[in-house]
Design a protein around this motif. Structure first.
Motif, PDB file in Angstrom:
ATOM      1  N   SER A 155       6.656  -7.446  -5.955  1.00  0.00           N
ATOM      2  CA  SER A 155       7.159  -6.104  -6.267  1.00  0.00           C
ATOM      3  C   SER A 155       6.468  -5.020  -5.438  1.00  0.00           C
ATOM      4  O   SER A 155       6.910  -3.875  -5.419  1.00  0.00           O
ATOM      5  CB  SER A 155       6.991  -5.815  -7.764  1.00  0.00           C
ATOM      6  N   GLY A 156       5.339  -5.376  -4.782  1.00  0.00           N
ATOM      7  CA  GLY A 156       4.671  -4.399  -3.907  1.00  0.00           C
ATOM      8  C   GLY A 156       3.310  -3.945  -4.410  1.00  0.00           C
ATOM      9  O   GLY A 156       2.725  -3.005  -3.853  1.00  0.00           O
ATOM     10  N   LYS A 157       2.789  -4.582  -5.467  1.00  0.00           N
ATOM     11  CA  LYS A 157       1.517  -4.125  -6.071  1.00  0.00           C
ATOM     12  C   LYS A 157       0.361  -4.223  -5.068  1.00  0.00           C
ATOM     13  O   LYS A 157      -0.397  -3.272  -4.885  1.00  0.00           O
ATOM     14  CB  LYS A 157       1.175  -4.970  -7.320  1.00  0.00           C
ATOM     15  N   SER A 158       0.211  -5.407  -4.451  1.00  0.00           N
ATOM     16  CA  SER A 158      -0.901  -5.592  -3.496  1.00  0.00           C
ATOM     17  C   SER A 158      -0.738  -4.673  -2.298  1.00  0.00           C
ATOM     18  O   SER A 158      -1.718  -4.143  -1.772  1.00  0.00           O
ATOM     19  CB  SER A 158      -0.960  -7.045  -3.015  1.00  0.00           C
ATOM     20  N   THR A 159       0.506  -4.485  -1.869  1.00  0.00           N
ATOM     21  CA  THR A 159       0.769  -3.590  -0.729  1.00  0.00           C
ATOM     22  C   THR A 159       0.304  -2.176  -1.049  1.00  0.00           C
ATOM     23  O   THR A 159      -0.259  -1.487  -0.195  1.00  0.00           O
ATOM     24  CB  THR A 159       2.277  -3.610  -0.380  1.00  0.00           C
ATOM     25  N   LEU A 160       0.515  -1.752  -2.290  1.00  0.00           N
ATOM     26  CA  LEU A 160       0.078  -0.405  -2.686  1.00  0.00           C
ATOM     27  C   LEU A 160      -1.444  -0.290  -2.557  1.00  0.00           C
ATOM     28  O   LEU A 160      -1.959   0.685  -1.990  1.00  0.00           O
ATOM     29  CB  LEU A 160       0.531  -0.098  -4.129  1.00  0.00           C
ATOM     30  N   LEU A 161      -2.163  -1.287  -3.051  1.00  0.00           N
ATOM     31  CA  LEU A 161      -3.631  -1.240  -2.956  1.00  0.00           C
ATOM     32  C   LEU A 161      -4.089  -1.251  -1.498  1.00  0.00           C
ATOM     33  O   LEU A 161      -4.991  -0.504  -1.110  1.00  0.00           O
ATOM     34  CB  LEU A 161      -4.250  -2.429  -3.715  1.00  0.00           C
ATOM     35  N   GLN A 162      -3.443  -2.093  -0.707  1.00  0.00           N
ATOM     36  CA  GLN A 162      -3.811  -2.173   0.719  1.00  0.00           C
ATOM     37  C   GLN A 162      -3.486  -0.858   1.449  1.00  0.00           C
ATOM     38  O   GLN A 162      -4.213  -0.466   2.362  1.00  0.00           O
ATOM     39  CB  GLN A 162      -3.055  -3.336   1.390  1.00  0.00           C
ATOM     40  N   ALA A 163      -2.408  -0.225   1.032  1.00  0.00           N
ATOM     41  CA  ALA A 163      -2.042   1.065   1.657  1.00  0.00           C
ATOM     42  C   ALA A 163      -3.070   2.130   1.286  1.00  0.00           C
ATOM     43  O   ALA A 163      -3.453   2.957   2.117  1.00  0.00           O
ATOM     44  CB  ALA A 163      -0.645   1.487   1.214  1.00  0.00           C
TER      45      ALA A 163
END
Lengths: 240, 317
Positions: free
Chosen positions: A38-46
Motif C-alpha cells: 500500500s506504500g507504507k515503507s515507501t512513505l518512511l523511506q521518503a
C-alpha cells in the motif's frame, strides 16, 4: 514535529504514493496500518530521504522544509529509522557503524549487552542475523542515535514474544512513553501489519494507508479491531 | 643503512643487512646457496639476491623482511627461500615497496616456501608500489603432511603493471588459507593462483578481494585442483568504484577425485545502493558510507607486534 503535504512518490517509474498528507505532533506516537504494497515503507523511506525516489509535495520536520535535504542531514536534525529488512553489509561491523554514529565506546557495549548483541559488535552488520537479531540490531542503533522522530518499519515482523517485549521496551524508552504526555518531546511513526507491537507500545493515533493514500485516521485500538474483524476490504467499503 | 624496526632482512635497492633470530638462520640467498648444498634443490638457479630463512625452532618473535626500491630505475631480482622445519611454528612479515611514487623500478621476485611435517607458518605480505613501477612476483608453497599456512597478501597501492603467480601444493592433512587483497588505481593487475590438493584430508581456501578504482584493470584467475580427497573453496569478490575500471574474476574448480569437495563463490559489482542508503540513514555522508564499505572490504590491518610492542607498518615503508 512532522508534516507531510501532498506527497507523491514515484519509484522506478511507478507512482507509489499519491497525495499523502500526515501530521505528527511533538510527543505523539502514531501507527500506520495498511495491506502489503500500500506504500507504507515507501512513505518512511521518503521521509528519511531515499535518493532514488522522485518526489513532489513537501516534508516539514521541526518546522523546516527537508524535502530536498540529503538523508544524513535529516538524521543530524533528529530523524531516525529502523528498517524492516536491513541489508547485510559485508566487512562492516555493527561496532563500526555505531562508532560512526558518534556513540561512546562504553555505552555502545552496554547497549549491545542489554539487547543481547554483545557478541555481535564484531560481526559483519546484519550478515547471518536471525529475524529477532536484525530487529534488536536496528533498535540498538536507534538507541545510539536517540532521534526526536523515530520511524519504525514493522518492528514486530518475524520476531518471537521475548524479542517483541524487549523491542517494545526500547521503543517506549526512546519515545519516553513513561513520561506524562505533556513532558514527552519525542515522536514516533510505527508501521505494523497486525498490530502486535501495540501490546507493548500504546500509540496515540492511527492511520490507514490504501493504494498510496492515507484514507482513514482514528484511535489505534479501534482501527486495528475493525481491520482484524473486516480486513482491509472493510476499510475500502467504509471509505467508499 | 638504518635498520628500521628490527627487520631480519633488509634490502634497499641492492644493499643488504641481515639480523638473525634465535633458532632461525637468515642469510642473503646467494650466501645460503653457497653454504648449504641442500638449498640447490629449491633454488631454480643460482640466486643473485633475496633472502633465505631457515626456521629450526619455534619462536614468538616474528621475522620481518623488507625489500625496497629507493632510487630511480632500480631492477631487483630477489629469489627467496623459506624453510620451516618439522613441528616448528613461525610468523613472517614480508614487505616489498618503492619508497617514492616515481622511481620507475622493476621488481621481479620469486619465492619458495617449504613447510615440513606438522609445521605452521603465518605469513603476511604487504606491498606498496609507485605508479611507474613494474612488478612480477611468483610464489610456490609446498606443504608437508599436517602442516598449515595462513598466507595474507595485501597491496593497496599497485604499480603500473603487477603480475602475480602463486602455486600451492598440499600433502596429506595439510591446510592452506590464502587471502589476497588488492586495491588498484591507475594500474593493471594480473593474478593467477592455483591450489593443488594432492593429499587426503588436505584443505585449501583461496579468497581474493579486489577493488577497482580509477583507470584500473584486474584479472584474477583462481584455481582449486583436487587430485586427492580434500576440500577446497575459492572465493573471489570484486568491487568497482570507478566507471573506467574493470575486474575479470575467474574462479575455477578442477576435481579429479570423487571424494573431494570443491566449492566457489564470486561476485563483482559496485557498492549496492541499498547498502549506501542504509548507511546514510545512520547519519553518514555518501563519502563516509563508501569509505566504510571499502575499508570493511579491504579488511583490518594486521599490526606488526614484536615483544608486545606494536610497530606501525608505515615505519617499514
Amino acid at each position: 514535529m512532522l508534516e507531510v503535504k501532498d506527497l507523491e512518490v514515484i519509484v522506478g517509474g511507478r507512482k507509489i504514493l499519491d497525495g499523502v498528507n500526515l501530521r505528527i505532533d511533538p510527543g505523539e506516537t502514531c501507527v500506520l496500518l495498511g495491506p502489503n504494497g500500500s506504500g507504507k515503507s515507501t512513505l518512511l523511506q521518503a521521509i528519511v530521504g531515499n535518493p532514488t525516489y522522485q518526489i513532489t509535495g513537501t516534508i516539514f520536520f521541526k518546522g523546516e522544509d527537508i524535502t530536498q535535504m540529503p538523508t544524513n542531514e535529516r538524521i543530524k536534525r533528529g530523524l531516525g529509522i529502523s528498517f524492516q529488512h536491513p541489508p547485510a553489509v559485508r566487512g562492516v561491523k555493527l561496532l563500526d557503524v555505531m562508532e560512526e554514529m558518534h556513540g561512546d565506546g562504553e555505552k555502545i557495549e552496554e547497549m549491545a549487552e542489554r539487547m543481547g548483541l554483545g557478541d555481535f559488535l564484531e560481526r559483519d552488520l546484519n550478515l547471518g542475523f536471525s529475524g529477532g537479531e536484525l530487529k534488536r540490531s536496528e533498535m540498538v542503533q536507534l538507541l545510539t542515535l536517540q532521534p526526536d522522530l523515530v520511524l519504525l518499519d514493522e518492528p514486530d515482523s518475524g520476531v518471537d514474544v521475548e524479542n517483541l517485549e524487549l523491542i517494545g521496551e526500547v521503543i517506549n524508552e526512546i519515545l519516553k512513553r513513561s513520561s506524562k504526555p505533556r513532558f514527552r518531546n519525542r515522536s514516533g511513526l510505527i508501521i505494523t501489519h497486525m498490530g502486535s507491537i501495540m501490546q507493548y507500545v500504546k500509540p496515540d493515533k492511527g492511520f490507514v494507508m490504501l493504494d498510496g493514500k492515507i484514507v482513514c485516521s482514528g484511535k489505534p485500538e479501534e482501527l486495528i479491531n475493525q481491520i482484524k474483524k473486516n480486513g482491509y476490504e472493510g476499510c475500502m467499503k467504509c471509505i467508499n | 643503512m638504518k635498520n628500521v624496526g628490527n627487520a631480519n632482512y633488509v634490502q634497499i635497492d641492492y644493499e643488504i643487512q641481515t639480523h638473525e633470530n634465535e633458532g632461525t638462520t637468515i642469510l642473503p640467498s646467494p650466501e645460503a646457496y653457497r653454504r648449504f648444498k641442500w638449498t640447490k634443490e629449491y633454488f631454480n638457479e643460482k640466486p643473485k639476491e633475496g633472502y633465505f630463512i631457515w626456521a629450526r625452532k619455534s619462536s614468538d618473535r616474528p621475522l620481518i623482511t623488507r625489500i625496497s626500491i629507493s632510487s630511480k630505475n632500480v631492477s631487483q631480482n630477489p629469489a627467496n627461500l623459506v624453510v620451516i622445519e618439522k613441528d616448528v611454528k613461525a610468523r613472517i612479515y614480508s614487505i616489498c615497496n618503492a619508497v617514492k611514487k616515481d622511481l620507475c623500478g622493476n621488481h621481479v621476485g620469486s619465492s619458495k616456501i617449504i613447510l615440513k611435517e606438522n609445521s605452521r607458518l603465518v605469513m603476511n605480505h604487504f606491498h606498496r608500489w609507485g605508479k611507474e613501477d613494474r612488478v612480477n612476483s611468483g610464489l610456490e608453497i609446498f606443504l608437508g603432511n599436517g602442516s598449515e599456512i595462513s598466507d595474507v597478501y595485501k597491496c593497496l597501492e599497485v604499480p603500473m603493471r603487477l603480475n602475480m603467480e602463486n602455486n600451492i601444493y598440499l600433502e596429506e592433512g595439510s591446510s592452506a588459507n590464502l587471502v589476497m587483497t588488492i586495491l588498484a588505481k591507475h594500474g593493471e593487475v594480473k593474478m593467477h593462483d592455483s591450489t593443488f590438493l594432492n593429499g587426503r584430508g588436505s584443505r585449501g581456501i583461496s579468497r581474493i578481494r579486489m577493488i577497482g578504482d580509477e583507470k584500473s584493470r584486474i584479472v584474477a584467475h583462481s584455481r582449486m585442483i583436487a587430485n586427492d580427497a580434500g576440500t577446497g573453496h575459492v572465493d573471489c569478490m570484486g568491487l568497482l568504484l570507478a566507471e573506467d575500471s574493470s575486474i575479470n574474476a575467474i574462479p575455477e574448480l578442477v576435481n579429479n577425485n570423487k571424494d573431494a569437495s570443491l566449492t566457489h563463490e564470486a561476485s563483482v559489482g559496485k557498492i549496492s545502493e541499498e547498502v549506501l542508503n542504509y548507511l546514510r540513514s545512520r547519519g553518514l555522508t555518501e563519502d563516509q558510507a563508501i569509505d566504510l564499505v571499502v575499508a570493511g572490504f579491504l579488511g583490518e590491518e594486521d599490526p606488526i607486534v614484536i615483544e608486545g610492542q606494536v610497530i606501525p607498518l608505515k615505519s617499514y615503508m
